[in-house]
Design a protein around this motif. Structure first.
Motif, PDB file in Angstrom:
ATOM      1  N   ALA A  13       2.921  -2.971  -6.909  1.00  0.00           N
ATOM      2  CA  ALA A  13       2.273  -2.969  -5.692  1.00  0.00           C
ATOM      3  C   ALA A  13       1.000  -3.083  -5.639  1.00  0.00           C
ATOM      4  O   ALA A  13       0.338  -3.753  -5.088  1.00  0.00           O
ATOM      5  CB  ALA A  13       2.881  -1.874  -5.167  1.00  0.00           C
ATOM      6  N   ALA A  14       0.266  -2.325  -6.746  1.00  0.00           N
ATOM      7  CA  ALA A  14      -1.145  -2.468  -7.068  1.00  0.00           C
ATOM      8  C   ALA A  14      -1.547  -3.740  -7.366  1.00  0.00           C
ATOM      9  O   ALA A  14      -2.708  -4.433  -6.892  1.00  0.00           O
ATOM     10  CB  ALA A  14      -1.683  -1.518  -7.973  1.00  0.00           C
ATOM     11  N   VAL A  55       0.751  -1.181  -0.018  1.00  0.00           N
ATOM     12  CA  VAL A  55      -0.006  -0.001  -0.011  1.00  0.00           C
ATOM     13  C   VAL A  55       1.119   1.240   0.042  1.00  0.00           C
ATOM     14  O   VAL A  55       0.568   2.227  -0.782  1.00  0.00           O
ATOM     15  CB  VAL A  55      -0.943   0.137   1.032  1.00  0.00           C
ATOM     16  N   ALA A  56       2.002   1.156   0.624  1.00  0.00           N
ATOM     17  CA  ALA A  56       2.915   2.264   0.813  1.00  0.00           C
ATOM     18  C   ALA A  56       3.504   2.536  -0.327  1.00  0.00           C
ATOM     19  O   ALA A  56       3.798   3.586  -0.850  1.00  0.00           O
ATOM     20  CB  ALA A  56       3.783   2.170   2.097  1.00  0.00           C
ATOM     21  N   LEU A  57       3.905   1.427  -1.078  1.00  0.00           N
ATOM     22  CA  LEU A  57       4.513   1.300  -2.380  1.00  0.00           C
ATOM     23  C   LEU A  57       3.610   2.135  -3.198  1.00  0.00           C
ATOM     24  O   LEU A  57       4.001   3.188  -4.241  1.00  0.00           O
ATOM     25  CB  LEU A  57       5.337   0.158  -2.734  1.00  0.00           C
ATOM     26  N   MET A  58       2.518   1.823  -3.306  1.00  0.00           N
ATOM     27  CA  MET A  58       1.485   2.089  -4.342  1.00  0.00           C
ATOM     28  C   MET A  58       1.137   3.513  -4.157  1.00  0.00           C
ATOM     29  O   MET A  58       1.158   4.384  -5.087  1.00  0.00           O
ATOM     30  CB  MET A  58       0.197   1.467  -4.287  1.00  0.00           C
ATOM     31  N   TRP A 108      -6.717  -0.330   5.847  1.00  0.00           N
ATOM     32  CA  TRP A 108      -5.649  -1.042   5.061  1.00  0.00           C
ATOM     33  C   TRP A 108      -4.757  -1.834   6.180  1.00  0.00           C
ATOM     34  O   TRP A 108      -4.892  -1.664   7.336  1.00  0.00           O
ATOM     35  CB  TRP A 108      -4.764   0.267   4.679  1.00  0.00           C
ATOM     36  N   ARG A 109      -4.367  -2.849   5.284  1.00  0.00           N
ATOM     37  CA  ARG A 109      -3.502  -3.959   6.217  1.00  0.00           C
ATOM     38  C   ARG A 109      -2.183  -3.938   5.187  1.00  0.00           C
ATOM     39  O   ARG A 109      -2.182  -3.731   4.250  1.00  0.00           O
ATOM     40  CB  ARG A 109      -4.045  -5.079   6.195  1.00  0.00           C
ATOM     41  N   VAL A 120      -8.673   8.383  -1.323  1.00  0.00           N
ATOM     42  CA  VAL A 120      -8.779   7.098  -0.862  1.00  0.00           C
ATOM     43  C   VAL A 120      -8.111   7.042   0.612  1.00  0.00           C
ATOM     44  O   VAL A 120      -8.697   6.317   1.684  1.00  0.00           O
ATOM     45  CB  VAL A 120      -7.950   6.028  -1.865  1.00  0.00           C
ATOM     46  N   VAL A 121      -6.886   7.812   0.902  1.00  0.00           N
ATOM     47  CA  VAL A 121      -6.522   7.887   2.055  1.00  0.00           C
ATOM     48  C   VAL A 121      -7.488   8.498   3.164  1.00  0.00           C
ATOM     49  O   VAL A 121      -7.494   7.674   4.214  1.00  0.00           O
ATOM     50  CB  VAL A 121      -5.000   8.598   1.978  1.00  0.00           C
TER      51      VAL A 121
END
Length: 376
Positions: A303-304, A260-263, A374-375, A366-367
């Protein structure tokens, strides 16, 4: 990977050919727009449907059907005698791609070991991007040396050869005894089942809308800052090839860290690169921005895919990969229309500001809405 790469090569082969071919058949500006849009319209409409059906009926029949139809369509392009016929062929071409690319993504996600999902999906995504990058160059060379018909037939020949490979080497992946079949669900129902899917779909859509600023309007911007068509080609080539060659490293990184962080991080960097394009007024500056955009998407896309693959194991892999591809197709339908209106109203620079804002707005919305769900 080969099947996906070939479908993208075939799609790219006709990019430099289609406008001139359509004009020869009497197409005007509006008709040309419809011809180009028909391909992505078919992908948007049928991606979720084919994905759900492949969850129930198996992957291999769809891939073989798609590649075989792809080969037939290469002849149909040549036989098209009217604009309406060409629109119909382009629509059918989009449907054929739907039967191959997202279904192949589902196959790879299903066979990948849990801790290597990123590297597996990154490999497939690399093949896709290399096909996108190689197709236009191959199409232009074949047209110049052998003619338009040869370019279409090359597209079909590649599809036929690849279909043999699918027939021989890809197993049917039959269900194990006692394994239950997930009930078929609509796109809306599939999205409702997972906030992660809503996240990935939204970011994918807004990114496609914004990235269209570069992929569609960079040639016009190049004219405004005095760079040549060759230099524009170099910029786009560097952009796409960086995305391609970073898919495997990006996938490996997503396996080891928080995807998630990378995306989100990659998408933010991509948005800043697009928005920064009007701030540079020469080839060197534009090259830096395209390098940043390529690196950003090289990190974000695998990542996605990892996030989508993890959710696909729960709600249906074909459905999820169909949605993943549909989000991109929808974005590329909206992008030229929206940004074209922005260009007419505010000029070329505004295209990149709006495009960058679209890319940045996706993860921001989204955030704000889904952070708590999120996990890692």
């Amino acid at each position: 990977s080969a099947s996906v790469g070939v479908t993208m090569v075939g799609m790219g082969i006709i990019w430099p050919i289609m406008p001139l071919y359509a004009i020869q058949l009497g197409a005007g500006g509006t008709e040309l727009g419809l011809i180009i849009a028909a391909f992505n319209l078919a992908r948007s409409l049928f991606n979720p449907v084919v994905g759900r059906l492949s969850d129930r009926l198996g992957r291999k029949p769809f891939m073989l059907t798609g590649l075989f139809c792809y080969a037939l369509l290469s002849v149909a392009y040549i036989q098209s005698a009217s604009v309406a016929g060409l629109i119909a062929v382009r629509f059918a071409h989009g449907l054929a791609v739907v039967c191959v690319a997202p279904v192949a993504m589902a196959v790879v996600a299903e066979i990948a070991p849990p801790r290597r999902l990123g590297i597996y999906m990154g490999t497939l995504s690399m093949a896709l991007m290399l096909g996108v990058g190689a197709g236009p160059l191959l199409g232009g060379v074949i047209k110049d040396w052998l003619g338009t018909e040869a370019a279409f037939l090359t597209m079909g020949g590649l599809a036929l050869v690849t279909s043999v490979g699918i027939l021989v080497f890809v197993p049917s992946l039959a269900r194990k005894a006692g394994e239950t079949v997930k009930p078929s669900t609509s796109m809306r129902q599939t999205l409702r089942q997972s906030r992660i899917l809503q996240t990935v779909f939204s970011i994918r859509f807004f990114s496609a809308v914004g990235q269209g600023a570069v992929y569609t309007f960079l040639p016009l911007y190049g004219v405004s800052i005095g760079i040549s068509s060759t230099q524009v080609g170099i910029l786009l080539g560097v952009n796409v090839l960086l995305i391609a060659f970073l898919q495997r490293p990006g996938g490996r990184l997503a396996d080891r860290t928080r995807p998630v962080a990378l995306m989100v991080g990659g998408i933010v960097l991509s948005g800043l690169a697009v928005a920064g394009m009007p701030l540079v007024q020469n080839f060197s500056g534009a090259l830096v921005m395209n390098i940043l955009m390529g690196v950003a998407n090289g990190i974000a896309v695998p990542a996605a895919l990892v996030l989508a693959g993890r959710e696909g194991a729960r709600v249906g892999m074909g459905s999820v990969m169909g949605l993943f591809d549909a989000a991109l197709s929808l974005g590329f339908i909206v992008s030229p229309i929206l940004l074209g209106m922005v260009h007419d109203a505010f000029g070329i620079a505004a295209i990149f500001y709006v495009g960058g804002a679209s890319i940045l707005g996706g993860p921001l919305l989204v955030v704000m809405r889904f952070w708590s769900s999120w996990r890692p």
